[in-house]
Design a protein around this motif. Structure first.
Motif, mmCIF file in Angstrom:
data_model
loop_
_atom_site.group_PDB
_atom_site.id
_atom_site.type_symbol
_atom_site.label_atom_id
_atom_site.label_comp_id
_atom_site.label_asym_id
_atom_site.label_seq_id
_atom_site.Cartn_x
_atom_site.Cartn_y
_atom_site.Cartn_z
ATOM 1 N N VAL A 493 -6.444 -3.678 1.805
ATOM 2 C CA VAL A 493 -5.171 -3.299 2.423
ATOM 3 C C VAL A 493 -4.009 -4.041 1.769
ATOM 4 N N TYR A 501 -6.834 2.789 0.906
ATOM 5 C CA TYR A 501 -6.856 2.857 2.375
ATOM 6 C C TYR A 501 -8.089 3.553 2.949
ATOM 7 N N HIS A 535 -0.576 -4.271 10.175
ATOM 8 C CA HIS A 535 -0.180 -3.271 9.169
ATOM 9 C C HIS A 535 0.503 -2.073 9.825
ATOM 10 N N LYS A 538 2.383 0.455 7.682
ATOM 11 C CA LYS A 538 1.654 1.207 6.657
ATOM 12 C C LYS A 538 1.032 2.435 7.312
#
Length: 550
Positions: A493, A501, A535, A538
């Motif tokens: 990541v 991913y 995250h 993202k």
């Protein structure tokens, strides 16, 4: 379309990108919307196209800036979102997004004169287009299809203008320059189609010389300019074969370019051999031998040309002499190949044995030739001796596998113990624990999972080997595998770009399952929640987690 708020934009972007996006609000243009998406452009370093699509539970977005292409909610997305929210709050009508116009249909509808005017006007503001059109117009004038008359001097001037570079061409500009070079090559072929071979030869030779000056000034990372330049060289080769070209003069020109010009575009004797003919090749070889006598033996460029001449002319003895000289040492593999092609197998084996006797990493080509010759002659002891010597000098899975495959029946358990001892001594001398470990690789290849795990724990290994070990131990030792997978998820990541991913999400799913097997369901929940929290900006990683059922 679902409404969205400033708070949602802040959560997606983070405070820093949100604040920068607020300052970009005046740079938003072309705000429009359809039933699902907000569209617009934001002018930054360049004009970026931005789209926001608020789904039922989560915002999707697109922007062609580098930060967004890595999956982040960028400042341009924030700016467009703020402008849209402001318009809705003021009750301002947001225009409906229009379908893009059909450019081809429009151009086909224009009258001939209007189309010419439009193209000339575009060329006046686009230097690359103007260069391409000038080259085509000049070629048409020479072939008689352009309604004009042009001298060779004028043609050379136009080619020079088309190819000239006054400043460095970076990788973003290189494709346009490559198209210009390709256009030059195309026009050279047109000259030959009209049987103007002498003109094509003179012009293509001039183009090759100019490219030698200009190509070093380009960042040709994708190789497009180099490929286009090779098409110019191919045009010159074809023109030489059909023009009234003096082979001695061509040989002089080619050798001068190879020795004194730049290395681009590459000019190979093999390509020009047909045009040179016997007389040209003989003159080329004589001149090259004379030049080589005046230069040192470690002059790589001269030795390369000498080797190419030997190959083209079929002079095996010359090729062996060239390959046996030079600062880098003897090129044994090249000598062996040359001798084998001439049917001189005994000499080839002797050179291969000589090459293997030298210190350093053994050349695999020499190893396989010697082993093949010994096997054909049923020299089994010599074959196994070579296999062991190669393994000792280069211990790894390939040499280990070859050692096993060629060992005498019943002898492998003893030899295996000796080979693993060599690998363990080599592993103990390692200074970098995160590099691939040959001992671990060999044990993995054998399927000796427990031994491989012990070796990795003691000596270290790379991420790829740790993952293979984790997969082997997942069933019986889930705790060991869990730790490996958690580290790998974090590493993937953290990489730049979104390609890792899906793999990271798949490993995260495995971690979740292993926590369950270990009777730690709360740790599984906290692991996934921690990933989403850390995250959260993202979005593509979050989408990958969704697809993995997390």
């Amino acid at each position: 379309m679902r409404a969205f708020s400033r708070e949602e934009l802040l959560e997606l972007a983070g405070r820093k990108s949100y604040d920068r996006g607020a300052s970009y609000v005046p740079a938003v243009q072309g705000l429009s919307t359809d039933r699902t998406t907000v569209h617009g452009t934001v002018t930054g370093t360049r004009v970026y196209r931005v789209e926001l699509t608020p789904g039922r539970s989560r915002m999707s977005w697109e922007c062609d800036c580098p930060w967004a292409e890595e999956g982040n909610f960028c400042k341009h997305c924030v700016a467009l979102g703020l402008v849209y929210i402001s318009a809705v709050e003021r009750g301002t009508s947001v225009p409906a997004a229009a379908a893009p116009p059909d450019i081809r249909t429009y151009l086909e509808s224009l009258a001939y004169a209007d189309l010419v005017d439009l193209l000339v006007s575009a060329a006046g503001t686009d230097e690359a287009l103007e260069r391409r059109l000038e080259v085509r117009a000049a070629s048409a004038a020479v072939t008689g299809s352009g309604g004009g008359d042009m001298t060779m001097a004028a043609l050379r001037a136009f080619v020079d203008r088309a190819l000239r570079i006054d400043d460095f061409v970076d990788y973003r500009e290189a494709p346009a320059y490559a198209e210009t070079v390709s256009d030059v090559a195309e026009q050279l072929h047109r000259l030959m189609e009209d049987d103007l071979h002498d003109a094509a030869e003179e012009l293509s030779r001039y183009a090759v010389e100019r490219l030698g000056e200009y190509l070093p000034l380009t960042d040709d990372s994708d190789g497009e300019v180099g490929e286009a330049a090779l098409r110019v060289v191919e045009a010159h080769v074809e023109a030489c074969a059909n023009a009234n070209q003096d082979p001695v003069e061509l040989a002089e020109w080619l050798l001068d370019r190879q020795l004194n010009g730049s290395d681009v575009p590459e000019l190979l004797l093999e390509s020009y051999a047909g045009a040179l003919g016997e007389a040209g090749l003989e003159h080329y070889g004589n001149r090259l031998v004379g030049i080589g006598a005046d230069r040192t033996s470690d002059d790589w460029g001269t030795r390369f040309l000498m080797a190419e001449f030997a190959r083209v002319s079929g002079d095996v003895d010359l090729l062996v002499r060239v390959y046996s000289q030079g600062r880098e040492g003897v090129y044994h593999a090249g000598i062996v190949d040359a001798l084998l092609s001439a049917g001189r197998d005994g000499e080839a084996l002797a050179w291969a044995e000589q090459g293997l006797a030298e210190e350093g990493h053994p050349d695999g080509r020499l190893v396989e030739h010697v082993v093949g010759a010994y096997r054909a002659a049923e020299r089994w002891e010599d074959l196994r001796r070579v296999r062991w010597e190669v393994f000792e000098r280069s211990p790894g899975v390939e040499s280990y596998r070859a050692l096993r495959d060629d060992e005498a029946p019943g002898e492998w358990p003893r030899v295996r113990g000796q080979a693993l001892a060599v690998l363990r001594r080599s592993a103990a001398r390692r200074n970098t624990r995160h590099f691939p470990c040959p001992l671990v690789e060999v044990l993995l290849w054998e399927g000796s999972g427990d031994e491989a795990w012990e070796a990795a724990t003691e000596h270290g290994c790379d991420d790829r080997q740790w993952l293979r070990l984790a997969e082997l131990r997942e069933e019986e030792h889930p705790g060991d595998s869990l730790d490996v997978y958690v580290r790998e998820v974090s590493r993937l990541v953290a990489l730049t770009g979104t390609a890792p991913y899906p793999r990271a999400a798949e490993l995260a799913r495995r971690v979740h399952g292993l926590y369950g097997r270990l009777g730690r369901p709360q740790d599984a929940v906290e692991f996934v929640a921690g990933l989403r929290r850390e995250h959260r900006r993202k979005r593509r990683f979050l989408a990958a987690l969704d697809r993995a059922g997390l």
